[in-house]
Design a protein around this motif. Sequence first.
Motif, PDB file in Angstrom:
ATOM      1  N   ASN A 171       0.857  -1.178   0.000  1.00  0.00           N
ATOM      2  CA  ASN A 171       0.000   0.000   0.000  1.00  0.00           C
ATOM      3  C   ASN A 171       0.898   1.235   0.000  1.00  0.00           C
ATOM      4  O   ASN A 171       1.841   1.306   0.788  1.00  0.00           O
ATOM      5  CB  ASN A 171      -0.893  -0.018   1.247  1.00  0.00           C
ATOM      6  N   TRP A 226     -11.450  -2.746   5.910  1.00  0.00           N
ATOM      7  CA  TRP A 226     -10.533  -2.037   5.030  1.00  0.00           C
ATOM      8  C   TRP A 226      -9.196  -2.776   4.953  1.00  0.00           C
ATOM      9  O   TRP A 226      -8.620  -2.920   3.873  1.00  0.00           O
ATOM     10  CB  TRP A 226     -10.325  -0.604   5.535  1.00  0.00           C
ATOM     11  N   ASP A 275      -7.428  -4.236   1.686  1.00  0.00           N
ATOM     12  CA  ASP A 275      -6.114  -3.726   1.338  1.00  0.00           C
ATOM     13  C   ASP A 275      -5.113  -4.866   1.166  1.00  0.00           C
ATOM     14  O   ASP A 275      -4.319  -4.865   0.231  1.00  0.00           O
ATOM     15  CB  ASP A 275      -5.623  -2.747   2.413  1.00  0.00           C
ATOM     16  N   GLN A 332      -2.994  -5.810  -2.143  1.00  0.00           N
ATOM     17  CA  GLN A 332      -1.541  -5.955  -2.150  1.00  0.00           C
ATOM     18  C   GLN A 332      -1.135  -7.268  -2.799  1.00  0.00           C
ATOM     19  O   GLN A 332      -0.178  -7.313  -3.579  1.00  0.00           O
ATOM     20  CB  GLN A 332      -0.979  -5.889  -0.717  1.00  0.00           C
TER      21      GLN A 332
END
Length: 141
Positions: free
Chosen positions: A23, A116, A120, A124
Amino acid sequence: IKASATVVDTCITDLELMQRWLNPLLKCEPMGVWGTSVGSKSRFTIQIPVIKPTLKNTVIAREPGLIIWGFDGFFKGKDRWECQPNDRGTRLINSFEFNIPNQAIAWGFDRFAAKWTKMDMEAQLRRLKLVAEELHQSFDD
């Protein structure tokens, strides 16, 4: 992943390649010289203004195709990456196990960040797959 286990392992352990799939708000910095041998230390900082949550990590296991980082900070746990070669390339297994000792932080994480964080981490992994396949193709050219 349509890439060799060696290429995938490199994507997971090379600091420059990691920055391509992590991220963009997550910064990884070595504590001393960058390394992935057992005992090597680094820190991950989430670039959130003012608070900048940080996790210190130490490589706790390393062999070709396997690395396990142990984390300590606002949560404690480990992040295990294993590359399993197969006839199509590599099967990458990633497991992230953690607990949050501070109940207030745990409550906030569960309410606001868990969903979240899951999304995420999945993003990734998709980016890591693209980086590994791109790197593999560059070796074939």
